[in-house]
Design a protein around this motif. Structure first.
Motif, mmCIF file in Angstrom:
data_model
loop_
_atom_site.group_PDB
_atom_site.id
_atom_site.type_symbol
_atom_site.label_atom_id
_atom_site.label_comp_id
_atom_site.label_asym_id
_atom_site.label_seq_id
_atom_site.Cartn_x
_atom_site.Cartn_y
_atom_site.Cartn_z
ATOM 1 N N LEU A 148 53.005 43.365 41.737
ATOM 2 C CA LEU A 148 54.523 43.795 40.973
ATOM 3 C C LEU A 148 54.327 43.904 39.098
ATOM 4 N N GLN A 149 53.948 42.358 39.408
ATOM 5 C CA GLN A 149 54.521 42.254 37.679
ATOM 6 C C GLN A 149 53.150 42.687 36.819
ATOM 7 N N ASP A 188 48.216 33.474 35.934
ATOM 8 C CA ASP A 188 49.489 33.048 36.558
ATOM 9 C C ASP A 188 49.707 31.859 35.548
ATOM 10 N N ASN A 215 48.841 25.475 35.591
ATOM 11 C CA ASN A 215 48.489 25.941 36.787
ATOM 12 C C ASN A 215 46.958 26.366 36.052
ATOM 13 N N GLU A 216 45.996 26.505 37.003
ATOM 14 C CA GLU A 216 44.512 26.035 36.316
ATOM 15 C C GLU A 216 43.550 27.179 35.983
ATOM 16 N N ASN A 217 44.461 28.080 36.677
ATOM 17 C CA ASN A 217 43.739 29.759 36.795
ATOM 18 C C ASN A 217 43.334 30.224 35.327
ATOM 19 N N ARG A 220 40.429 28.590 34.050
ATOM 20 C CA ARG A 220 38.901 28.595 34.906
ATOM 21 C C ARG A 220 38.917 29.533 34.067
ATOM 22 N N GLU A 224 35.311 30.146 33.322
ATOM 23 C CA GLU A 224 33.617 30.768 34.044
ATOM 24 C C GLU A 224 33.326 32.058 33.679
ATOM 25 N N VAL A 230 30.070 31.105 34.482
ATOM 26 C CA VAL A 230 29.804 29.990 35.774
ATOM 27 C C VAL A 230 27.946 29.179 35.670
ATOM 28 N N PHE B 7 56.361 39.554 44.586
ATOM 29 C CA PHE B 7 54.762 38.985 44.781
ATOM 30 C C PHE B 7 53.573 39.885 46.094
ATOM 31 N N ARG B 108 33.960 25.114 41.827
ATOM 32 C CA ARG B 108 35.192 25.720 42.017
ATOM 33 C C ARG B 108 34.724 27.086 41.967
ATOM 34 N N SER B 109 34.267 27.829 41.636
ATOM 35 C CA SER B 109 34.126 29.193 41.229
ATOM 36 C C SER B 109 34.129 30.112 42.675
ATOM 37 N N HIS B 110 34.725 30.996 42.707
ATOM 38 C CA HIS B 110 34.772 32.299 43.782
ATOM 39 C C HIS B 110 33.267 32.308 44.261
ATOM 40 N N PHE B 111 33.306 33.296 43.344
ATOM 41 C CA PHE B 111 32.213 33.666 43.198
ATOM 42 C C PHE B 111 30.669 33.170 43.709
ATOM 43 N N ASP B 244 44.039 33.776 46.844
ATOM 44 C CA ASP B 244 43.690 32.844 46.119
ATOM 45 C C ASP B 244 45.632 32.884 45.032
ATOM 46 N N HIS B 246 47.709 31.227 43.480
ATOM 47 C CA HIS B 246 48.064 30.213 42.739
ATOM 48 C C HIS B 246 49.044 29.773 42.300
ATOM 49 N N SER B 247 50.230 31.200 42.765
ATOM 50 C CA SER B 247 51.654 30.623 42.394
ATOM 51 C C SER B 247 52.078 30.951 44.001
ATOM 52 N N ARG B 252 53.464 34.840 50.088
ATOM 53 C CA ARG B 252 52.059 35.553 49.952
ATOM 54 C C ARG B 252 51.143 34.661 51.314
ATOM 55 N N ASP B 299 45.966 24.859 43.014
ATOM 56 C CA ASP B 299 44.281 25.399 42.439
ATOM 57 C C ASP B 299 43.278 24.938 43.608
ATOM 58 N N HIS B 300 42.362 25.572 42.815
ATOM 59 C CA HIS B 300 40.935 25.961 43.805
ATOM 60 C C HIS B 300 40.151 24.131 44.182
#
Lengths: 484, 379
Positions: A148-149, A188, A215-217, A220, A224, A230, B7, B108-111, B244, B246-247, B252, B299-300
């Motif tokens: 929503l944000q 985040d 928060n690493e998002n 990262r 990446e 990556v 969220f 730790r890469s999703h893709f 995913d 993260h918060s 969620r 986190d991942h």
């Protein structure tokens, strides 16, 4: 000078651009014209300038948050006074649900306006190549509207952080993207706090039930996706150092506590009290500085790193030239990035000058967005026909600003050329043609929009169609129109 | 903290961008692979409550209070309350969980991790086709061309064996004459010709289910429609995005797990008697950090959980070589260590379920570097 070959004209308009319009005159020198388009490119065209920006979107959100806080406070007071049994209320009171509903409606409407603004800019631009680069970079720094944000902010992100910087230095584009509220919220970052920061210290002394932290998002994904790519050699420790350096990067208006410096709604704000103090180490390099400048210095180095140059070169070559980018072209693009210190125009000049990009075949399968825009341009549209187009893009598999992933949309045929997806394009072509096909002679239009690539088979199919509408639908669904 | 409900996003199906893909084979056995994209938190889905370090790590970081009570799975584990229907299957012996599991990928890469999960390789992009596609030629041959039905084909099903994709559409169907002429337009184009033929076949098969809005229950039913046909698809892939966290994880993840639970239950309902011959496996690209991060999420990470359900499953168990959550036991000092290879689970399930030689499956589908698990399917 001799007029350009139809091939060259088609490649400039369809492979580098957004698709030819019926009345596009062949430029004398298509290569030179692609570069000249940057002089005509408008970072803030009227259709976009008229829209509310992130400040307004953030203000709506803040007012929603405030009402919600008021409600919570009211409930707490009520709960402290009432008998225990009376406090078991439902999780979401109706007035709050209504307010959320209202905010959602408001954001949905704003999103529709933003999509229309993006489409109008793509349809009316005198500079289709730079406009394509807007879409490219917006996807590179993908912000998706699931939260929503960010639902009201993905459009302003593209308009405010991407558009002004597509022809400048990559570092400025990177900083603008990383500091925009949409990115800070999507990944985040806005509430990440250093474990040794003053605010975390205070929380520990207070014995707060939950300690604030990292928060690493964003850290990262910067490494990446946005810069190095990556597998380019950074480690988990680098990710964490990047995340520590970014602590304190936040947004005015959106964030509920811990208390920081006040800032205007939607504006970038650095919160010194949340920042992890101390020097950092990234990719073996020491960053002595602290505060906001620390992450900035890291971004500046990342922007010109050879791995970044290679990552961006590969994506550009894949986008404009071929699913499997020619290695020699990638080498030259990356070298231009490094040699120029990340000057994007220097990279684009190499791309436009590359023989690989002007090979006559149609190497790329259009994405749903590319296909839709080129279809609208081909039929002479200058504005979004109606709001259902946003829905059609979703049915075609590419709803604007909703890739659902910080990696953005895929850029290879295997992701788009699929059975059901093809059937849907034919359906959308039929729907589009049903509305305007009686005003367009597809037989006359075909050679204008597909110079040099129109096949006899398609020309014949269009000519033998049962109606003008059907003829137009077939033209838009033709193999040479599905590719570029 | 930002309230978790904020969220939930625009519209109810925000976290669901579902895709469904299927392929046919001449067997009465069905295999459904549910890909959970974004890295599901296995420690929240199947909670290791018997590990003393768990409470220290996760303390008050559990399901939201209004989600209900976790379902005990024996003395050591408990199931997230949002998975109530899957929990009922577990109680009937029709579901099991494999914990501390991961693909061979350790970054730790999703893709990249999703590529490894779907290709069944040991490194990202090392293989160009999906493990389910490589499984297809090992299944009993079918007289008709294999059929697959979603908007685009997930990597797990890409490759030389025929498989295609189908998803419900809200578009008005174009008139038959336009479709016929478009087909002629594509006749001379090898790529488009094949796509077009597959598309028409899939839409014919889907019939009335071809139109509609994607939602978890509808997706499960649609998959069941294709799987239940006598000569229809025998392998289906369903993709669920949005893991995913993260918060704001508690709210969620609760919504995500409820969607997964609904898909599994709708599959069971839609398959009816065929549920007895069905195995459903839900897996994700990697786990998440053992400890919560500073923003109410995770986190991942590395090790996670895989879920297996179906009438053919020897369930009612949590299968794990539990590594422990004490600080010294964590991978890289932060993640649940993986003690089981996801490919061993895939290979074992595929072999037992389709009565194939496990070593042949390991060799042909996973390049022989895995030892297939056994005892997962009822004899």
């Amino acid at each position: 000078m001799a007029p350009p070959s139809p091939d060259t004209f088609a490649i400039a308009g369809n492979r580098f651009g957004l698709g030819l319009r019926a009345d596009d005159p062949p430029p004398a020198d298509p290569r030179a014209d692609l570069l000249a388009q940057f002089d005509r490119f408008d970072p803030r065209p009227p259709a976009i300038a008229a829209l509310p920006g992130s400040a307004q979107m953030a203000a709506h959100f803040r007012s929603f948050l405030e009402q919600q806080r008021l409600r919570l406070r009211r409930d707490m007071v009520a709960a402290s006074m009432a008998a225990p049994t009376a406090t078991a209320t439902s999780a979401t009171p109706p007035d709050e649900a209504n307010r959320r509903q209202e905010l959602r409606r408001l954001y949905t409407r704003a999103y529709g306006d933003q999509v229309n603004g993006r489409i109008a800019a793509a349809l009316t631009t005198p500079a289709p190549f730079p406009e394509r680069l807007v879409h490219f970079w917006s996807n590179h720094f993908s912000v998706s509207i699931e939260k929503l944000q960010t639902a009201g902010l993905a459009g302003p992100f593209e308009f405010e952080a991407i558009r002004p910087h597509i022809a400048g230095r990559f570092v400025d584009l990177l900083q603008a993207a990383a500091r925009h509220p949409a990115m800070l919220l999507y990944l985040d970052q806005a509430q990440a706090i250093g474990p040794e920061s003053p605010v975390a210290d205070a929380a520990r002394q207070r014995g707060a039930p939950r300690q604030p932290g990292l928060n690493e998002n964003l850290g990262r994904e910067i490494l990446e996706l946005h810069t190095l790519g990556v597998g380019s050699g950074y480690s988990q420790a680098d990710v964490q150092e990047m995340a520590r350096a970014l602590t304190g990067w936040s947004v005015g208006g959106f964030v509920r506590g811990p208390a920081g410096q006040a800032a205007p709604d939607g504006a970038f704000v650095f919160q010194p009290g949340w920042h992890e103090p101390g020097p950092r180490q990234l990719l073996g390099q020491r960053y002595a500085g602290t505060g906001e400048a620390q992450a900035r210095a890291m971004l500046a180095d990342l922007a010109v790193h050879p791995a970044t140059a290679r990552h961006l070169a590969t994506k550009l070559a894949r986008h404009f030239v071929a699913d499997v980018p020619p290695p020699a072209l990638v080498d030259r693009l990356a070298a231009a990035h490094v040699a120029s210190g990340g000057d994007l125009m220097a990279v684009y000049r190499v791309l436009v000058a590359s023989p690989e990009a002007w090979a006559p075949a149609q190497p790329k399968f259009k994405t749903p967005w590319d296909w839709t825009i080129s279809a609208l341009r081909a039929t002479g549209a200058t504005a979004t026909p109606d709001l259902r187009l946003a829905g059609a893009l979703s049915e075609l598999g590419q709803q604007v600003w909703r890739s659902g992933s910080p990696a953005g949309w895929d850029d290879i045929a295997a992701s788009w050329a699929a059975p059901d997806a093809l059937l849907r394009r034919v359906e959308v072509a039929g729907r589009l043609a049903a509305r305007i096909g009686d005003r367009i002679d597809a037989r006359a239009l075909a050679p204008h929009i597909l110079p040099g690539v129109l096949t006899a088979a398609t020309a014949q199919a269009v000519g033998r169609a049962a109606s003008p509408q059907q003829g137009l639908a077939l033209l838009l669904a033709a193999p040479e129109f599905l590719r570029r | 903290m930002i309230d978790r409900r904020l969220f939930l996003g625009l519209g109810a199906a925000t976290w669901l961008t579902p895709q469904l893909a299927l392929a046919a084979a001449a067997t009465d056995r069905r295999l459904v692979f549910i890909i959970l994209r974004g890295a599901m938190d296995g420690l929240a889905a199947v909670m290791p409550v018997g590990d003393p370090a768990y409470a220290a790590l996760r303390g008050n970081f559990g399901p939201p209070p209004d989600a209900g009570v976790p379902l005990p799975l024996g003395p050591d584990f408990a199931l997230h309350p949002a998975l109530a229907q899957t929990g009922a299957l577990y109680a009937r012996g029709e579901a099991l969980f494999v914990h501390a599991i991961a693909s061979p990928y350790r970054e730790r890469s999703h893709f990249d991790a999703q590529n490894v999960l779907e290709t069944g390789g040991t490194a990202a992009y090392a293989r160009k086709d999906g493990w389910l596609n490589r499984l297809l030629p090992l299944l009993p041959a079918t007289g008709e061309p294999a059929i697959a039905l979603a908007q685009t084909l997930p990597m797990a099903l890409r490759g030389t064996a025929t498989a295609t994709a189908f998803a419900p559409s809200q578009l008005a169907t174009a008139d038959d004459d336009l479709l016929a002429r478009a087909g002629m337009l594509y006749a001379a184009d090898p790529q488009l010709h094949r796509l077009w033929s597959d598309a028409l076949a899939a839409r014919t098969l889907a019939g009335a289910d071809a139109r509609g809005k994607a939602n978890p229950a509808g997706l499960g039913r649609l998959a069941a429609t294709f799987l239940a046909k006598p000569h229809g698809a025998r392998i289906a892939v369903i993709e669920l995005n949005g893991w995913d966290t993260h918060s704001g994880q508690a709210g969620r993840l609760n919504a995500q797990l409820r969607q997964l639970d609904t898909v599994i239950a709708a599959l069971k309902d839609g398959l009816g008697a065929d549920w007895a011959h069905t195995v459903v496996i839900a897996a994700t690209e990697f786990g998440r950090t053992a400890a919560p991060n500073g923003t109410g999420g995770t986190d991942h990470g590395t090790g996670g959980v895989a879920m297996v359900a179906g009438g053919a499953v020897k369930g009612g168990r949590v299968v794990t070589d539990w590594p422990g959550l004490a600080p010294a036991k964590l991978f890289d000092g932060r993640d649940l260590a993986a003690t089981t290879d996801l490919r061993a689970l895939f290979a074992g399930l595929a072999a037992e379920h389709f009565a194939l030689d496990p070593m042949r499956v390991a060799r042909r589908v996973f390049a022989g570097s895995v030892r297939p698990m056994s005892g997962l399917v009822r004899g």
